[in-house]
Motif scaffolding. Sequence first.
Motif, PDB file in Angstrom:
ATOM      1  N   GLU A 125       0.656  -1.049  -0.048  1.00 17.75           N
ATOM      2  CA  GLU A 125       0.399   0.256  -0.066  1.00 17.75           C
ATOM      3  C   GLU A 125       0.860   1.085   0.339  1.00 17.75           C
ATOM      4  N   GLY A 126       0.553   1.800  -1.080  1.00 16.83           N
ATOM      5  CA  GLY A 126       1.387   3.943  -1.009  1.00 16.83           C
ATOM      6  C   GLY A 126       2.776   3.031  -1.651  1.00 16.83           C
ATOM      7  N   ARG A 127       3.133   1.972  -2.159  1.00 11.86           N
ATOM      8  CA  ARG A 127       4.543   1.983  -2.295  1.00 11.86           C
ATOM      9  C   ARG A 127       5.715   1.511  -1.696  1.00 11.86           C
ATOM     10  N   LYS A 128       4.990   1.453  -0.630  1.00 13.24           N
ATOM     11  CA  LYS A 128       6.546   1.995   0.641  1.00 13.24           C
ATOM     12  C   LYS A 128       7.029   0.367   0.800  1.00 13.24           C
ATOM     13  N   VAL A 129       8.291   0.767   1.482  1.00  5.27           N
ATOM     14  CA  VAL A 129       9.477  -0.320   1.576  1.00  5.27           C
ATOM     15  C   VAL A 129       8.391  -1.017   2.480  1.00  5.27           C
ATOM     16  N   GLY A 130       9.094  -1.812   2.697  1.00  5.77           N
ATOM     17  CA  GLY A 130       8.692  -3.325   3.598  1.00  5.77           C
ATOM     18  C   GLY A 130       6.892  -3.540   4.003  1.00  5.77           C
ATOM     19  N   LEU A 131       6.576  -3.120   2.785  1.00  2.00           N
ATOM     20  CA  LEU A 131       4.539  -3.912   3.118  1.00  2.00           C
ATOM     21  C   LEU A 131       4.725  -4.446   1.653  1.00  2.00           C
ATOM     22  N   GLU A 132       5.839  -5.116   0.928  1.00  2.00           N
ATOM     23  CA  GLU A 132       5.793  -5.674  -0.292  1.00  2.00           C
ATOM     24  C   GLU A 132       5.091  -6.877   0.047  1.00  2.00           C
ATOM     25  N   GLU A 133       4.156  -7.476  -0.785  1.00  2.00           N
ATOM     26  CA  GLU A 133       3.630  -8.912  -0.632  1.00  2.00           C
ATOM     27  C   GLU A 133       4.052  -9.364  -1.706  1.00  2.00           C
ATOM     28  N   LEU A 134       4.172 -11.226  -1.691  1.00  2.00           N
ATOM     29  CA  LEU A 134       4.406 -11.716  -2.380  1.00  2.00           C
ATOM     30  C   LEU A 134       3.799 -13.107  -2.983  1.00  2.00           C
ATOM     31  N   VAL A 135       3.304 -13.356  -3.704  1.00  5.37           N
ATOM     32  CA  VAL A 135       2.634 -13.568  -4.670  1.00  5.37           C
ATOM     33  C   VAL A 135       2.874 -14.409  -5.930  1.00  5.37           C
ATOM     34  N   PHE A 136       2.289 -15.989  -5.420  1.00  8.32           N
ATOM     35  CA  PHE A 136       2.369 -17.244  -6.869  1.00  8.32           C
ATOM     36  C   PHE A 136       2.120 -17.252  -7.397  1.00  8.32           C
ATOM     37  N   ALA A 137       2.979 -17.885  -8.215  1.00  8.27           N
ATOM     38  CA  ALA A 137       1.863 -18.258 -10.198  1.00  8.27           C
ATOM     39  C   ALA A 137       1.642 -19.702  -9.449  1.00  8.27           C
ATOM     40  N   ASP A 138       1.677 -20.211  -8.578  1.00  8.76           N
ATOM     41  CA  ASP A 138       0.395 -21.334  -8.302  1.00  8.76           C
ATOM     42  C   ASP A 138      -0.394 -21.744  -7.716  1.00  8.76           C
ATOM     43  N   GLY A 139      -1.197 -20.480  -7.524  1.00  8.15           N
ATOM     44  CA  GLY A 139      -2.652 -20.004  -6.271  1.00  8.15           C
ATOM     45  C   GLY A 139      -2.446 -19.811  -5.693  1.00  8.15           C
ATOM     46  N   ARG A 140      -1.752 -20.228  -4.702  1.00  6.86           N
ATOM     47  CA  ARG A 140      -1.356 -20.061  -3.640  1.00  6.86           C
ATOM     48  C   ARG A 140      -1.489 -18.639  -3.111  1.00  6.86           C
TER      49      ARG A 140
END
Length: 664
Positions: free
Chosen positions: A554-569
Amino acid sequence: MTPPPDTRPAAAPEPADPRALARQVAGLPHLPGVYRYFAADGTLLYVGKARDLRKRVSSYFQKDHGGTRTGHMVSRIARLETTVTRSEAEALLLENNLIKTQQPRYNILFRDDKSYPYLKLTTGHAFPRMVYFRGAMDRRHSYFGPYPSAWAVKESIAVLQKVFQLRTCEDSVFANRSRPCLLHQIHRCSAPCVGHITAAAYAADVDAATRFLRGEHDGVLKDLQARMQDLAEQLRFEEAAAVRNQIGALSRVLHQQSMEVGGDQDADILAVVMQGGRACVNLAMVRGGRHLGDRAYFPSHVQWAEAVDVGAADAWPAAPQAAAESGLARAGADEQGGTPAAPPSTQPALQAVLDAFVAQHYLDLPLPPVLVTNVPIDAELVAALQEHTGQRCVAVPNPRGTRRSWLDMAVQGAQLALARLLAEEGAQHHRTRALVEALALEIEDLDALRIECFDVSHTAGEATQASCVVFQHHAMQSAQYRRYRIDGVTPGDDYAAMRQVLTRRYAKLAEDADARLPDLVLIDGGRGQIAAAREVFEELGLDIGRLVGVEKGEGRKVGLEELVFADGRPKVALPPDSPALLLVAQIRDEAHRFAITGMRAQRARTRTGGSKLEDIPGIGPKRRANLLSRFGGVRGVASASVEDLMTVDGISRDLAQTIYAALH
């Protein structure tokens, strides 16, 4: 013409047979050369040099090494190859070429990144210019160094500006000045560009600066004092005052120089320390009577240091005699007040590391007159380096007096650098383990974990570049980075660019059953980029479970990144202080940096028309740089006549006509 080396590969069809190895060792000549040990699968285990091949190689097989590291290496030897050379110096050169190119597992390896900066005086000009320089040398100019860092060169240039006021401007700027620049106003340049100093007076300043860089401080001061007195006697008081100011500036510089050099003008101080399975070699440089700083080196494969120095204990009793024959023992005795002492029995690994550094470091760099070390260097190695470089060198282990102060500082620097490295490596190991646990990766050997990260960069669709950076062995592997120039896609279409770069990177690897694929592929982006990456992996038949996107929070703030998985997790949001997230951010940021620097360089080439020059036959990077420097840019080159182009180094009349035609 030098005859081709005599290479003697193992001829036995069953090289793992100990009897076949014994027969081959017995047939080796009593000549200098290089030997190579191979495992049964063909892996190169070790490369070594020898004054006597038979004696050296047989020393590995004449006793039982037990469970030591040496014994472990010897037990894996399935075959050996040797190359006979004319001298030990040739063997040294061949050995280190093989070590750098083949990187054997049991050799101590230092990174081949010894591109040191120099201070350059362009002596071909009527008013020579001093400049920071790094690269291939031109004999027409004078070079001073090498310096351990860019800061050391720039600090030396600042000193010369204060004292001798030599110019630093480009020749193209110098030729077009109509009034003095700011440097003249602050007394850092004598303004030869507008005739504020005669050629003779400027040449005298250049000569004094050259002597100063060579360490002739007292002589330079005396000459300046004599020159000031002579001018005063001729009633040329303004010029005498200028020389007086030079004397004052030089005196202040010498007073501020805290490192006293004694009788040596040039020397290298080498300190090696080991701790926690790692080693550090700290190199401090003294050039022209001034201590220029130091640089730390961290070798690989230090755990096999014992194996590297097999037979060294037998060689040491003869070392003082060999040193005396080469003229080195006398200097060591003068320094310590006695004969050089044999190395302590507890320091064979330190000596092996230092010998490996000296051999690999000084083959391509000038050998200093003095090497001051905290452990002895093999006298035969120093003699071979002298023969190779044609320069005399005195090795001084464990000195006294001023040199002892240098060495103590170098040892302290090595200890601090090694402690910092161990702390950083400990943190990186912790981050790697945390990432494996957070993503539930089935990785047993954390050291072998390989991560590749991709990013796409452009400016409104212009000069699109993609980057691939690699993380392995708990560190970024910059030698394996790759950039991809994206063509044939709609400008600004990041998804198409990502599909293209992943296809180019993994298409051939997917076809090779033995290819080493990364354990994790990070994509800088969210669901859109991951969807594009998933399409590529499915088309190539690769495991989509390797794909993870790094989506900005949110707000492209450092430390708030989220990991997105290609296998649907489901997405994973790690805590801001999570070691795993810190590692992901580190790798992602490096991919972004590498991509954006490539994009900016490509954009600059496109906007300035630099590629036009590169496309002209006969114009390589060096001639292109000379042209741009001489005329101030592509527009200046385009407006130059054929005769003007011919004034640039390396540009003949035919090539000048070709350039003129291409740009018009």
